[in-house]
Design a protein around this motif. Structure first.
Motif, PDB file in Angstrom:
ATOM      1  N   PRO A   1      -4.666   3.441   3.898  1.00 55.55           N
ATOM      2  CA  PRO A   1      -4.064   3.851   2.641  1.00 55.55           C
ATOM      3  C   PRO A   1      -4.598   4.157   1.488  1.00 55.55           C
ATOM      4  O   PRO A   1      -6.060   3.886   1.380  1.00 55.55           O
ATOM      5  N   ARG A   2      -4.246   5.068   0.600  1.00 56.69           N
ATOM      6  CA  ARG A   2      -4.987   5.501  -0.610  1.00 56.69           C
ATOM      7  C   ARG A   2      -4.959   4.679  -1.608  1.00 56.69           C
ATOM      8  O   ARG A   2      -5.825   4.672  -2.325  1.00 56.69           O
TER       9      ARG A   2
ATOM     10  N   ASN B   1       0.001   2.761  -8.964  1.00 53.12           N
ATOM     11  CA  ASN B   1       0.576   3.694  -7.834  1.00 53.12           C
ATOM     12  C   ASN B   1       1.307   2.901  -6.950  1.00 53.12           C
ATOM     13  O   ASN B   1       1.792   3.747  -6.041  1.00 53.12           O
TER      14      ASN B   1
ATOM     15  N   GLY C   1       0.597   5.843   0.264  1.00 51.83           N
ATOM     16  CA  GLY C   1      -0.222   7.033   0.701  1.00 51.83           C
ATOM     17  C   GLY C   1      -1.014   6.686   1.937  1.00 51.83           C
ATOM     18  O   GLY C   1      -0.965   5.506   2.232  1.00 51.83           O
ATOM     19  N   TRP C   2      -1.330   7.766   2.599  1.00 54.73           N
ATOM     20  CA  TRP C   2      -2.191   7.613   3.713  1.00 54.73           C
ATOM     21  C   TRP C   2      -3.205   8.697   3.803  1.00 54.73           C
ATOM     22  O   TRP C   2      -3.027  10.025   3.593  1.00 54.73           O
ATOM     23  N   ASP C   3      -4.449   8.316   3.918  1.00 58.27           N
ATOM     24  CA  ASP C   3      -5.498   9.186   3.715  1.00 58.27           C
ATOM     25  C   ASP C   3      -5.990   9.716   5.526  1.00 58.27           C
ATOM     26  O   ASP C   3      -6.477   8.656   6.072  1.00 58.27           O
ATOM     27  N   GLU C   4      -5.742  10.750   5.830  1.00 52.63           N
ATOM     28  CA  GLU C   4      -6.180  11.222   7.414  1.00 52.63           C
ATOM     29  C   GLU C   4      -7.310  10.933   7.568  1.00 52.63           C
ATOM     30  O   GLU C   4      -7.986  10.809   8.762  1.00 52.63           O
ATOM     31  N   GLN C   5      -8.502  11.209   6.536  1.00 50.07           N
ATOM     32  CA  GLN C   5      -9.923  11.262   6.938  1.00 50.07           C
ATOM     33  C   GLN C   5     -10.214   9.825   7.145  1.00 50.07           C
ATOM     34  O   GLN C   5     -10.955   9.339   7.961  1.00 50.07           O
ATOM     35  N   THR C   6      -9.712   8.869   6.420  1.00 49.44           N
ATOM     36  CA  THR C   6     -10.240   7.425   6.485  1.00 49.44           C
ATOM     37  C   THR C   6      -9.260   6.768   7.193  1.00 49.44           C
ATOM     38  O   THR C   6      -9.780   5.604   7.632  1.00 49.44           O
ATOM     39  N   LYS C   7      -8.331   7.217   7.508  1.00 49.20           N
ATOM     40  CA  LYS C   7      -7.161   6.424   8.421  1.00 49.20           C
ATOM     41  C   LYS C   7      -6.881   5.210   7.670  1.00 49.20           C
ATOM     42  O   LYS C   7      -6.636   4.077   8.260  1.00 49.20           O
TER      43      LYS C   7
ATOM     44  N   HIS D   1       0.829  -1.327   0.085  1.00 48.71           N
ATOM     45  CA  HIS D   1      -0.012   0.031   0.112  1.00 48.71           C
ATOM     46  C   HIS D   1       0.766   0.997  -0.038  1.00 48.71           C
ATOM     47  O   HIS D   1       1.987   1.141   0.607  1.00 48.71           O
TER      48      HIS D   1
END
Length: 235
Positions: A88-89, A145, A80-86, A78
């Motif tokens: 990986p992007r 990605n 990237g990291w999405d702070e909203q969903t906690k 994985h």
């Protein structure tokens, strides 16, 4: 008469000596051929007899069963990291299965429980006892990605050897662990659909599995009926 006899014996001695030379020459020829054969055989073993080991190859997990020559496993990584969903992007996950027929062999790769739509036939090369390479003609969704497999072969090195005979994934919405291979030994812990399990042994309709979670590993018996059947052919 004596002279003839001596001459006859002399000729016989010469004949015996010639035969000995011929036998010696044949022995040398046979030994030379045998040595060449042994060298060719040794070269074949070294060049084409590499074995593949079960274990963790970084983000690649592989299980090889010597009895069936079947290889199973999966790649998961994985970015990237999405702070909203906690979470990986981007994710690259696919299952692997195939028969080890040589140093280079064909494998089917697909997302768990999506074999019909997602299968990509690729190739694995056994470089040596510690390294394998994977090459796919196309990348699975999400892998662009994370990790490209279509550009060139990707090498993976063995980090942690294991005794796994198979790697499978859960096909049921919920599959429970059992403390023993018996119905009345059901535990509270369970896995969900698409989770991967590493199988150390099988007894009838049961498999002793390990699931590697984010924080800890869970071990126990699971029903084979809750796991993918597996196949080396594209459906």
């Amino acid at each position: 008469m004596e002279e003839i006899k001596t001459t006859f014996l002399g000729a016989k001695v010469i004949l015996i000596s010639s035969s000995a030379l011929l036998i010696a020459a044949l022995k040398n020829t046979l030994m030379s051929c045998l040595c060449r054969t042994l060298l060719v055989t040794l070269f074949a073993v070294v060049s084409f007899g590499q074995s593949i080991k079960s274990g963790q190859y970084g983000t690649l997990s592989l299980a090889f069963d010597p009895a069936t020559k079947k290889l199973t496993g999966y790649f998961e990584d994985h970015t990237g990291w999405d702070e909203q969903t906690k979470a990986p992007r981007f994710s690259c996950v696919f299952y692997i299965e195939g028969l080890v027929t040589g140093n280079t062999f064909e494998v089917s790769t697909y997302y768990p429980n999506d074999k019909f739509e997602d299968t990509i036939i690729g190739e694995i090369e056994i470089v040596n006892n510690q390294t394998v390479k994977i090459k796919l003609p196309n990348d699975h969704g999400g892998c662009w990605n994370v990790q490209h497999f279509a550009d060139e072969p990707v090498a993976f090195n063995l980090d942690q050897p294991a005794s796994w005979k198979q790697i499978k994934f859960v096909t049921k919405n919920k599959s429970y662990f059992y403390s023993d291979n018996a119905e009345h030994k059901k535990q509270n812990s369970f896995l969900v659909k698409n989770d991967f399990v590493h199988i150390d042994k099988r007894v009838g309709k049961w498999a002793f599995c390990t699931f590697f979670g984010d924080k800890k590993a869970t071990k126990g018996w699971m029903k084979m009926a809750d796991l993918n059947a597996g196949s080396t052919k594209k459906q």
